[in-house]
Every structure is written in structure tokens, then in C-alpha cells.
Enzyme design. Structure first.
Site, short mmCIF file in Angstrom:
data_model
loop_
_atom_site.label_atom_id
_atom_site.label_comp_id
_atom_site.label_asym_id
_atom_site.label_seq_id
_atom_site.Cartn_x
_atom_site.Cartn_y
_atom_site.Cartn_z
N CYS A 159 1.49 0.04 6.26
CA CYS A 159 0.65 -0.92 6.52
C CYS A 159 1.27 -2.38 7.01
O CYS A 159 0.98 -3.24 8.01
CB CYS A 159 -0.67 -0.96 5.74
SG CYS A 159 -0.11 -1.62 3.99
N HIS A 219 -2.95 -3.75 1.00
CA HIS A 219 -3.01 -3.01 2.18
C HIS A 219 -2.85 -4.38 3.15
O HIS A 219 -3.33 -5.23 2.99
CB HIS A 219 -4.40 -2.45 2.39
CG HIS A 219 -4.43 -1.67 3.92
ND1 HIS A 219 -3.25 -0.92 4.22
CD2 HIS A 219 -5.25 -1.65 4.96
CE1 HIS A 219 -3.81 -0.40 5.34
NE2 HIS A 219 -4.87 -0.94 5.87
N ASN A 258 -7.47 -3.08 11.63
CA ASN A 258 -6.79 -1.91 10.75
C ASN A 258 -5.67 -1.09 11.42
O ASN A 258 -5.51 -0.86 12.62
CB ASN A 258 -7.68 -1.06 9.94
CG ASN A 258 -7.27 -0.39 8.62
OD1 ASN A 258 -6.15 -0.86 8.38
ND2 ASN A 258 -8.36 -0.06 7.81
#
Length: 378
Positions: free
Chosen positions: A167, A303, A324
């Protein structure tokens, strides 16, 4: 270290149009009423999502014991989603998405992970290069009431990190893609795989990393190549130095947003997409589908995502627009709107204001193809 897992009435209307939920499996209470109906719901879900899950401890991924365990996890999650959506007073909804047969622990280990170890306070302090924050002098009262960098052409399409804790690379790349578009007028899709394979001095590929370290790598390396030249594979491999030497987009450095200050974060996002970290390992985040997220989460940042705008709903709820890296079949076609302005001088919801940073690019300079030095692959 992030292991992983981002007005006027016209602006509100545009934000609503862009917030369509991803396709999910619809179901009702009757689907939860018996073993037979639950099996039928599970098969509907399986026909939509062909995903590979880690086998149960000591088992084989497709044996009877593992299949039964997956079904039981799915049932528990479906009931949680149903009960959560029945509760009133929440401006967001959950859905049976591709993570519906994963336990919270499996989800955390696969898509989130190593939590507070990544904090900048444990990795050399804050402030970016030079300790400056160039947007600090902006007048908060004069900021636009809503900003959406997607509509300004500074955000590439939604990507999918897969079952790789990369991520941090996607967060970094989204911010660099954005500032490059703002400074050069060109939106170039850049390579997360180059960072996963080659930025191994401080970052750890699929086992986590920090966006600040990745910005440092891009500057030190002389730039970053394109996605088409160095495609994503969702696994760490040997650095392809020939491909990585193609420096298609450059940056001059990076700066950190003052910590725990949503006002400062808003100033930064008003000027460019920003790399941010959140705690994303809770069930509400896992199954988020649509609306302004106000769900349960803490500040164990695990994240990396990108804040690509902000806005306000018709009822006055302020939110961040967050990109995302879990594919278009999660959330609002890959995005989540997260409540903004939770409290003054706060960490922000899920810690979004704790660890924000952005790349710096002074002008239209990018490496020209004629100046590229191609090295042997090693």
C-alpha cells in the site's frame, strides 16, 4: 512501517455523482434465515468473486475442512454486515465484497499489518526535507469549500495491490502522479512495482514500507518509471535496473504535513494529492460500500492511501476523498469518503492527519528519453 493492507450546491452534486458504490452482492434477512439460504447466498458470492485465500493452518486450500471454515467466516461476516446496516444514524453502508470470507485477522495480515512500528517518530523524526510546510501560510478561510483532484485530471484510475502489503507504494505513486500532472500538464501512470522491487534500503516490498522513504528513493534514483514499462505483479522480485533507469517522472523532494492537524492537511490537499496513512483493519473499513465513513477505527496506522480531495454533503457532513488500492470492487468504485473535522487539533478519523506527506516538484522538468541511461538488468 506500513504493511497495508486516501461547498457550493454544484460541488455537492458532482461529489454525489462520483460516489457510486462498487458492485456488491445484495441480500436480505431472508437470505440469513437457514443453512440452505445461506449456502445459496455463499454460492452467489463465490460466483462473483474468484479470489484465492490462504489455507487454514495445517490444511489445504480446497479441502472440506477449509471450505467449511470459509463458509462459516462468510456467514459471520454477512450477519455482521446485515446488523450494521440495520442500525440507524450511520451515514455509510457495508456490503458483501471480495473480503467477505476473510476473518478480521486474515484481512489485517494480508491487506493491513504491522501497525505503529512505522511511525516517523521511530524512523528519524518529522518535517520532510528541510522541515518546511509550504502551505502553512495559506488562509484557511480562503480555501475552496470542495476540491476533487479527479475532476482536475490529476488522479489515475483505481489500482489493486492484491495480496501484497505494498500500500505504501500505491500511496506514494498516487501523490507523485498528482503533482506531476499539476506541474507538467501530463497525467502519467507510474510504477508501484519499481518501488516494491528496487526501494529495498528502508522499505520492505510486500512486507511494508513508508511513503517518506519512497519519496526519498525516487529523488535519489533520479525519478520513477511508468506502469507500462515496469508493470505491477503483486509480489516482490529482483530489481530490474534497466527498466528502473527509465526516469519518466521526477520530483525534487517531499515535505511532511504538520501532524495531528486536519486544517493543515486541508491546506495541503487543496494544493495537491497527499499521501496519508490510516488504520484500515477494522470490519467497518473492510466491508465499506458507500457514504461518509464514520465507523469504528483507531490510530494504529497500518495502511497507506492518498487524500485526493475533500467536500461536504448536503446535510453538512465534511469528508475527505480517499483513493484506496483494493480495486474498483471495494467502496465507492475504489474510493472511500472519510469524515473530516472530527475535532480540532485531532489525529483525524482513523489517524488520517497523523502521518501525511506530499512530493515537491518545482516545475515541468522530467527526464527526457534522449537522456536516459539504460543499464544491464541485474
Amino acid at each position: 512501517m506500513l504493511r497495508c493492507f486516501l461547498v457550493a450546491a454544484a460541488a455537492v452534486a458532482l461529489a454525489a455523482a462520483a460516489a457510486a458504490p462498487a458492485r456488491a452482492i445484495p441480500f436480505t434477512e431472508s437470505d440469513l434465515s437457514s443453512e440452505e439460504s445461506l449456502r445459496a447466498l455463499y454460492e452467489r458470492w463465490r460466483s462473483r468473486y474468484t479470489v484465492s485465500r490462504p489455507a487454514a493452518s495445517g490444511g489445504v486450500g480446497n479441502d472440506d475442512g477449509e471450505a467449511r471454515r470459509r463458509f462459516n467466516v462468510f456467514v459471520e461476516n454477512a450477519r455482521y454486515i446485515h446488523e450494521a446496516n440495520r442500525r440507524g444514524g450511520r451515514p455509510f453502508r457495508l456490503a458483501l465484497n471480495k473480503f467477505a470470507d476473510m476473518t478480521t485477522d486474515e484481512f489485517r495480515r494480508t491487506y493491513a499489518g504491522s501497525r505503529a512500528r512505522h511511525h516517523r517518530s521511530l524512523s528519524g523524526g518529522r518535517g520532510g526535507e528541510g522541515g518546511s510546510f509550504r502551505y502553512g501560510g495559506d488562509d484557511e478561510d480562503n480555501l475552496p469549500p470542495a476540491v476533487d483532484w479527479r475532476e482536475r485530471g490529476a488522479v489515475t484510475g483505481i489500482k489493486d495491490q492484491g495480496q501484497c502489503g505494498s500500500c505504501w507504494a500505491f500511496s506514494t505513486v498516487a501523490a507523485v502522479e498528482g503533482v506531476n500532472k499539476i506541474k507538467t500538464g501530463r497525467l502519467v501512470t507510474l510504477s508501484e512495482q519499481e518501488l516494491v522491487d528496487c526501494d529495498t534500503g528502508d522499505n520492505q516490498g510486500c512486507d511494508g514500507g513508508l511513503m517518506d522513504y519512497a519519496f526519498q528513493f525516487i529523488k535519489r534514483n533520479g525519478g520513477i518509471t511508468t506502469e507500462s514499462n515496469y508493470p505491477y505483479r503483486a509480489e516482490q522480485g529482483r530489481c530490474n535496473k534497466a527498466k528502473a533507469s527509465s526516469h519518466d517522472v521526477t520530483i525534487d523532494g517531499y515535505e511532511d504535513v504538520p501532524a495531528n492537524d486536519e486544517s493543515a492537511l486541508q491546506k495541503a490537499v487543496a494544493n495537491q494529492p497527499v499521501a496519508v496513512a490510516v488504520e484500515a483493519s477494522g470490519q467497518d473499513f473492510q466491508f465499506y460500500s458507500e457514504g461518509v465513513f464514520t465507523g469504528e477505527c483507531g490510530t494504529d496506522l497500518d495502511h497507506g492511501v492518498a487524500a485526493v480531495g475533500y467536500g461536504i454533503t448536503r446535510d453538512g457532513t465534511k469528508y475527505w476523498i480517499v483513493k484506496n488500492s483494493w480495486g474498483e470492487d471495494w467502496g465507492e468504485r475504489g474510493y472511500i469518503r472519510m469524515q473530516r473535522g472530527v475535532s480540532s487539533d485531532s489525529n483525524g478519523l482513523c489517524g488520517i492527519a497523523m502521518e501525511a506527506s506530499y512530493p515537491v516538484k518545482s516545475g515541468a522538468r522530467n527526464a527526457a528519453a534522449s537522456n536516459r541511461v539504460v543499464k544491464d538488468e541485474m
